[in-house]
Design an enzyme around this catalytic site. Structure first.
Site, PDB file in Angstrom:
ATOM      1  N   LYS A  73      46.282  62.159  52.748  1.00  0.00           N
ATOM      2  CA  LYS A  73      46.097  61.192  51.660  1.00  0.00           C
ATOM      3  C   LYS A  73      46.952  61.515  50.418  1.00  0.00           C
ATOM      4  O   LYS A  73      47.291  60.612  49.658  1.00  0.00           O
ATOM      5  CB  LYS A  73      44.624  61.113  51.258  1.00  0.00           C
ATOM      6  CG  LYS A  73      43.756  60.360  52.258  1.00  0.00           C
ATOM      7  CD  LYS A  73      42.348  60.239  51.726  1.00  0.00           C
ATOM      8  CE  LYS A  73      41.477  59.426  52.654  1.00  0.00           C
ATOM      9  NZ  LYS A  73      40.151  59.179  52.068  1.00  0.00           N
ATOM     10  N   ASP A 109      39.418  52.792  48.383  1.00  0.00           N
ATOM     11  CA  ASP A 109      38.065  53.337  48.195  1.00  0.00           C
ATOM     12  C   ASP A 109      37.524  52.925  46.822  1.00  0.00           C
ATOM     13  O   ASP A 109      36.310  52.809  46.647  1.00  0.00           O
ATOM     14  CB  ASP A 109      38.066  54.872  48.289  1.00  0.00           C
ATOM     15  CG  ASP A 109      38.054  55.350  49.736  1.00  0.00           C
ATOM     16  OD1 ASP A 109      37.704  54.545  50.623  1.00  0.00           O
ATOM     17  OD2 ASP A 109      38.400  56.518  49.969  1.00  0.00           O
TER      18      ASP A 109
HETATM   19  P1  NAP Z   1      35.730  66.361  50.478  1.00  0.00           P
HETATM   20  O1  NAP Z   1      36.989  66.065  49.748  1.00  0.00           O
HETATM   21  O2  NAP Z   1      35.706  67.412  51.534  1.00  0.00           O
HETATM   22  O3  NAP Z   1      34.607  66.718  49.371  1.00  0.00           O
HETATM   23  C1  NAP Z   1      33.290  66.986  49.732  1.00  0.00           C
HETATM   24  C2  NAP Z   1      32.483  67.360  48.487  1.00  0.00           C
HETATM   25  O4  NAP Z   1      31.140  67.608  48.914  1.00  0.00           O
HETATM   26  C3  NAP Z   1      32.952  68.640  47.804  1.00  0.00           C
HETATM   27  O5  NAP Z   1      32.662  68.568  46.440  1.00  0.00           O
HETATM   28  C4  NAP Z   1      32.067  69.698  48.479  1.00  0.00           C
HETATM   29  O6  NAP Z   1      31.853  70.842  47.690  1.00  0.00           O
HETATM   30  C5  NAP Z   1      30.766  68.956  48.575  1.00  0.00           C
HETATM   31  N1  NAP Z   1      29.924  69.504  49.613  1.00  0.00           N
HETATM   32  C6  NAP Z   1      30.231  69.658  50.917  1.00  0.00           C
HETATM   33  N2  NAP Z   1      29.183  70.218  51.566  1.00  0.00           N
HETATM   34  C7  NAP Z   1      28.216  70.425  50.628  1.00  0.00           C
HETATM   35  C8  NAP Z   1      26.920  70.993  50.671  1.00  0.00           C
HETATM   36  N3  NAP Z   1      26.406  71.461  51.816  1.00  0.00           N
HETATM   37  N4  NAP Z   1      26.212  71.050  49.520  1.00  0.00           N
HETATM   38  C9  NAP Z   1      26.730  70.605  48.350  1.00  0.00           C
HETATM   39  N5  NAP Z   1      27.968  70.050  48.250  1.00  0.00           N
HETATM   40  C10 NAP Z   1      28.692  69.981  49.374  1.00  0.00           C
HETATM   41  O7  NAP Z   1      35.156  65.069  51.208  1.00  0.00           O
HETATM   42  P2  NAP Z   1      35.320  63.543  50.695  1.00  0.00           P
HETATM   43  O8  NAP Z   1      36.551  62.961  51.285  1.00  0.00           O
HETATM   44  O9  NAP Z   1      35.135  63.541  49.222  1.00  0.00           O
HETATM   45  O10 NAP Z   1      34.086  62.830  51.427  1.00  0.00           O
HETATM   46  C11 NAP Z   1      32.743  63.066  51.035  1.00  0.00           C
HETATM   47  C12 NAP Z   1      31.812  62.194  51.876  1.00  0.00           C
HETATM   48  O11 NAP Z   1      32.046  60.816  51.569  1.00  0.00           O
HETATM   49  C13 NAP Z   1      32.054  62.315  53.387  1.00  0.00           C
HETATM   50  O12 NAP Z   1      30.811  62.284  54.034  1.00  0.00           O
HETATM   51  C14 NAP Z   1      32.850  61.075  53.736  1.00  0.00           C
HETATM   52  O13 NAP Z   1      32.643  60.653  55.074  1.00  0.00           O
HETATM   53  C15 NAP Z   1      32.253  60.088  52.753  1.00  0.00           C
HETATM   54  N6  NAP Z   1      33.160  58.970  52.459  1.00  0.00           N
HETATM   55  C16 NAP Z   1      32.715  57.720  52.761  1.00  0.00           C
HETATM   56  C17 NAP Z   1      33.526  56.632  52.492  1.00  0.00           C
HETATM   57  C18 NAP Z   1      33.011  55.253  52.810  1.00  0.00           C
HETATM   58  O14 NAP Z   1      33.821  54.317  52.873  1.00  0.00           O
HETATM   59  N7  NAP Z   1      31.727  55.081  52.977  1.00  0.00           N
HETATM   60  C19 NAP Z   1      34.799  56.815  51.926  1.00  0.00           C
HETATM   61  C20 NAP Z   1      35.222  58.120  51.642  1.00  0.00           C
HETATM   62  C21 NAP Z   1      34.387  59.194  51.912  1.00  0.00           C
HETATM   63  P3  NAP Z   1      32.856  72.104  47.745  1.00  0.00           P
HETATM   64  O15 NAP Z   1      34.043  71.724  46.902  1.00  0.00           O
HETATM   65  O16 NAP Z   1      32.034  73.189  47.166  1.00  0.00           O
HETATM   66  O17 NAP Z   1      33.197  72.305  49.198  1.00  0.00           O
END
Ligand code: NAP
Length: 287
Positions: A73, A109
């Site tokens: 990305k 998004d």
């Molecule tokens: P990312 O860049 O990997 O970021 C994940 C975030 O969640 C980070 O801040 C991480 O903290 C935190 N995290 C992960 N595991 C955790 C835990 N056990 N406890 C507390 N915090 C935790 O992922 P992303 O791309 O932002 O995506 C996040 C979620 O949104 C995913 O489930 C993804 O599928 C969803 N999403 C959905 C859509 C949609 O269209 N519905 C679009 C985009 C994303 P650390 O920095 O400490 O690791």
């Protein structure tokens, strides 16, 4: 409507690594068929070293457009001709569209997140908001909330506060009223009390860990809250079940997933995505 693949078929694709889990082919191929468009959407695995070559390929092969997922990305950006303001602000591209000969990187998004929220809430302007997580999705969400609603407070609750600090610093130019604040996740309950909107932008609750939730203490959730979970697998997460049981209004990640796809579809085809057909496919799949 049946559309056969022939010499006029145009292509769109997802590029990422891995891509096998993606729901985008299901969404877009359903929408293409329902709209009677002779287009096909593929999921293509692209190695990190081949991102630029892949973008040249999209251009050379006259693709309608593409989606981009992890880990490309950010790294796709230098290969594009232009970014939309939201892609530039978020620093990540999840959709590429053609404008003449130019390939434009967008971040759908941002609009995809806002569309279901605007259907549920009439006015969030000037309210207090809480976003849990500080990754790529939280970045798009925080930018969307700051620019759409000028919140009084927008608190980022993160397991790794330095990541939230980086996010807040990058978005500070959109934070005219000094709304952004940072909180460790173990201090969530206090911020919940005054927040109107709470967004889960962590993967907590995703299959197979369906019993995990960012808000294990449900006493913080009230009927005054809108709880928005970005997780879409499963469609109804534990967080959404808990929130609905406490009387809160809820929005699930599948609505955002479909809305971000719809924004790209419209740019590629010039027509609105047939949302009913796409939603029907998910309903039938879940039966
Ligand atoms: P990312 O860049 O990997 O970021 C994940 C975030 O969640 C980070 O801040 C991480 O903290 C935190 N995290 C992960 N595991 C955790 C835990 N056990 N406890 C507390 N915090 C935790 O992922 P992303 O791309 O932002 O995506 C996040 C979620 O949104 C995913 O489930 C993804 O599928 C969803 N999403 C959905 C859509 C949609 O269209 N519905 C679009 C985009 C994303 P650390 O920095 O400490 O690791």
């Amino acid at each position: 409507m049946e559309v056969s693949v022939d010499a006029r078929t145009r292509l769109a694709a997802l590029i990422g690594d891995p891509v096998e889990h993606s729901l985008s082919p299901l969404i877009h191929n359903t929408a293409f068929r329902a709209a009677g468009l002779n287009h096909v959407y593929l999921a293509l695995r692209v190695d990190p070293s081949a991102v630029e070559t892949a973008v040249h390929g999209l251009r050379a092969l006259h693709f309608l457009g593409a989606n981009v997922t992890a880990p490309h990305k950010q790294t796709v950006i230098p290969a594009l001709d232009e970014l939309t303001p939201q892609a530039a602000a978020v620093g990540a591209v999840n959709a590429i569209a053609r404008r003449g000969d130019r390939l434009v990187g967008d971040n759908t998004d941002v609009t995809g997140f806002l569309a279901p929220l605007l259907e549920v809430a009439d006015d969030l302007r000037g309210t207090r908001m809480l976003v849990i997580g500080a990754g790529g999705a939280a970045r798009a969400v925080a930018y969307a909330l700051l620019t759409a609603f000028q919140p009084e407070h927008l608190t980022l609750a993160a397991r790794t506060p330095t990541r939230a600090e980086g996010l807040a610093s990058d978005l500070s130019k959109f934070d005219e009223h000094g709304a952004l604040g940072i909180l460790p996740t173990d201090e969530l309950i206090g911020a919940m009390k005054s927040a109107t909107l709470v967004v889960n932008a962590t993967p907590l609750g995703t299959h197979p860990n369906v019993e995990s939730t960012p808000l294990p203490d449900v006493r913080g959730i009230s009927p005054d809250h809108i709880i928005y979970d970005l997780v879409y697998n499963p469609d109804e997460t534990r967080l959404l079940r808990d929130a609905a049981a406490r009387g809160a209004r809820v929005i699930g990640g599948l609505d955002m997933l479909i809305a971000q796809a719809a924004a790209a579809f419209e740019q590629w085809t010039g027509t609105k995505m047939p949302m009913d057909a796409v939603r029907r496919v998910f309903r039938e799949r879940d039966r």
